[in-house]
Design an enzyme around this catalytic site. Structure first.
Site, mmCIF file in Angstrom:
data_model
loop_
_atom_site.group_PDB
_atom_site.id
_atom_site.type_symbol
_atom_site.label_atom_id
_atom_site.label_comp_id
_atom_site.label_asym_id
_atom_site.label_seq_id
_atom_site.Cartn_x
_atom_site.Cartn_y
_atom_site.Cartn_z
ATOM 1 N N THR A 104 65.193 32.068 14.873
ATOM 2 C CA THR A 104 63.789 31.348 14.328
ATOM 3 C C THR A 104 64.251 29.967 14.100
ATOM 4 O O THR A 104 65.185 29.379 13.608
ATOM 5 C CB THR A 104 63.410 31.883 13.077
ATOM 6 N N HIS A 149 67.079 34.321 20.260
ATOM 7 C CA HIS A 149 66.287 35.258 20.043
ATOM 8 C C HIS A 149 64.922 34.813 20.315
ATOM 9 O O HIS A 149 64.588 33.884 19.463
ATOM 10 C CB HIS A 149 66.212 35.817 18.568
ATOM 11 N N MET A 207 66.511 34.163 11.218
ATOM 12 C CA MET A 207 66.422 35.081 10.120
ATOM 13 C C MET A 207 67.566 36.404 10.419
ATOM 14 O O MET A 207 67.905 36.500 11.342
ATOM 15 C CB MET A 207 65.219 35.959 10.305
ATOM 16 N N ASP A 261 72.548 38.600 12.204
ATOM 17 C CA ASP A 261 72.961 38.676 13.470
ATOM 18 C C ASP A 261 74.137 37.463 13.824
ATOM 19 O O ASP A 261 73.830 36.176 13.595
ATOM 20 C CB ASP A 261 72.008 38.647 14.425
#
Length: 364
Positions: A183, A209, A299, A302
Site C-alpha cells: 500500500t 502488491h 500493510m 511480508d
C-alpha cells in the site's frame, strides 16, 4: 449527485464509517453502494457521477473514505484525487475495471497524487468472483479509513525539486538490489527510482502488491517517467544494468546465482504471490553479502522472513521510515524484527542506493 444529510446529522450513526462513492456508471455505483451498505459498520453518505461532483461532495460531507473511479467525464479520477488531497484530504481508494494503458497511467498518477490503494471493480452479483472482490472492497475501505493522510499543496507551473548534487564516497560491492512494497508503493517507488541516473550500474528487482491486471500499467507508467528502464520480469532473462524488473501478476520473482530471473508459480507465501519473502530469500541465497534490499510502505509483515535471510548472509537491509510511509506495517515489522541496517525517508533511500552502489551521495 446524491447526498444524505450533513456530517453532523447522523446521531446514532456517528461511529459508522462514512463513504462517498464516485463513479460515472449508474450500474457500478449501485453495485458499490449495495456492497458497502451491506456492512453494518459502513454508511454510504453520497454518490457522484463524475470527479467534479465527487470533489464537491467530499468537501461538503467530509467522509472517512472516498472510492474513486478513473475514467469519468467532466473530471477524471486522477484530477479529482489531486483536488481532494489539496482541498479536503482523506483516504481515497481507486476502484477501476479498466486496464487500458491510458486508464492505468491515470490510476498510477492518482496514487502519486495521494490515493492510498487500487483495487479491481466488482463485476456485479452472480459473477464468479463477485463475493471475493466484494469482501476485498469492504476490508480495504475499513483498513484505509484508519490511515492518516496529509494535505498536498497546489504546485505552481515550473515548481520542482532541486536536482541532486553528488559527491564521491566509498561504495559497497552490490550486485543486485531487491525492493518490496505494498500500500502506497507505486508513488514511493517512482520517487526513489526517479533519482537514479540512466547509467545506474546495478539491476533492481521489485515486488509490488497490486490488484491483478494493473502491474503492466505500473511498469509502463514508471518506464515513461524514469531514466532507468522498467519492464515486467521474464523467466530466464539475464539481468542488465540500469534495468528495473517488476514481478508479473500472480508469479513469485526470484534470481539465481547466474544473474537470471526465476519466476515461480509456487503457492502464495502468507497470502501473497508475488511475495517479498520469496524475493528477499532468493537474493540472499544467490548473492549473500552483495545484495542490497529495501522494504517500503505497506500493510502486514511480508518480507520479514526474507530480510532475515539477507541480514544473516551479510547483505544490506534498508527500511522506509514511518513518517514517509503511507502504512508502516511492512517496514515497521522489519525494524521490530531487528533485521534492518538503515531506516530512511524516500530521498534517503534514493541517496543510499547511490552511496552503496556508485559511491556517490546527495550533498546537504
Amino acid at each position: 449527485c446524491v447526498c444524505e444529510n450533513s456530517p453532523t446529522a447522523f446521531g446514532e450513526h456517528e461511529t459508522m464509517l462514512r463513504v462517498v462513492v464516485v463513479d460515472d456508471s449508474a450500474t457500478a455505483r449501485e453495485c458499490l453502494v449495495q456492497i458497502l451498505s451491506a456492512d453494518p459498520d459502513i454508511r454510504v453518505v453520497g454518490v457522484a457521477k463524475n470527479g467534479l461532483e465527487g470533489v464537491r461532495l467530499t468537501q461538503q460531507l467530509l467522509p472517512n473514505v472516498v472510492t474513486m473511479d478513473i475514467q469519468m467525464p467532466v473530471m477524471n479520477g486522477f484530477e479529482a484525487t489531486r483536488e481532494i488531497m489539496i482541498t479536503s484530504p482523506r483516504p481515497i481508494v481507486i476502484i477501476s475495471s479498466s486496464t487500458r494503458a491510458s486508464d492505468s497511467e491515470n490510476a498510477m498518477r492518482a496514487l502519486k497524487a495521494g490515493a492510498l490503494t487500487l483495487i479491481a471493480k466488482p463485476d456485479g452479483p452472480g459473477t464468479e468472483r463477485y463475493e471475493l472482490v466484494a469482501r476485498q472492497l469492504v476490508e480495504t475501505v475499513k483498513t484505509m479509513a484508519d490511515v492518516k493522510v496529509i494535505r498536498r499543496r497546489r504546485r505552481a507551473d515550473g515548481d520542482s525539486r532541486e536536482p541532486i548534487h553528488l559527491a564521491s564516497v566509498s561504495a559497497r560491492q552490490v550486485k543486485v538490489i531487491a525492493i518490496a512494497a505494498s500500500t502506497g508503493g507505486p508513488p514511493a517507488l517512482q520517487c526513489v527510482l526517479s533519482k537514479l541516473p540512466k547509467d545506474f550500474p546495478t539491476p533492481i528487482l521489485v515486488v509490488q502488491h497490486l490488484a491483478p491486471g494493473f502491474i503492466d500499467g505500473l511498469a509502463s507508467w514508471l518506464d515513461s517517467s524514469l531514466d532507468v528502464r522498467v519492464k515486467i520480469a521474464a523467466s530466464g532473462e539475464a539481468l542488465q544494468p540500469g534495468h528495473v524488473y517488476i514481478a508479473p501478476d500472480d508469479r513469485h520473482l526470484g534470481i539465481n546465482k547466474h544473474g537470471e530471473i526465476c519466476l515461480s508459480s509456487a503457492p502464495a507465501m502468507d497470502g501473497f504471490r508475488p511475495s517479498a519473502n520469496f524475493l528477499f530469500d532468493s537474493v540472499a541465497k544467490a548473492f549473500g553479502a552483495k545484495a542490497l534490499t529495501v522494504i517500503m510502505t505497506g500493510m502486514g509483515r511480508d518480507g520479514v522472513k526474507g530480510l532475515r535471510a539477507v541480514h544473516e548472509a551479510g547483505g544490506r537491509v534498508i527500511a522506509q521510515d514511518a513518517l514517509s510511509s503511507v502504512v508502516n506495517g511492512m517496514p515497521g515489522a522489519a525494524v521490530a524484527a531487528n533485521v534492518v541496517d538503515e531506516v530512511l525517508d524516500l530521498d534517503g533511500i534514493a541517496n543510499a542506493l547511490q552511496v552503496h552502489v556508485q559511491g556517490v551521495r546527495s550533498k546537504e
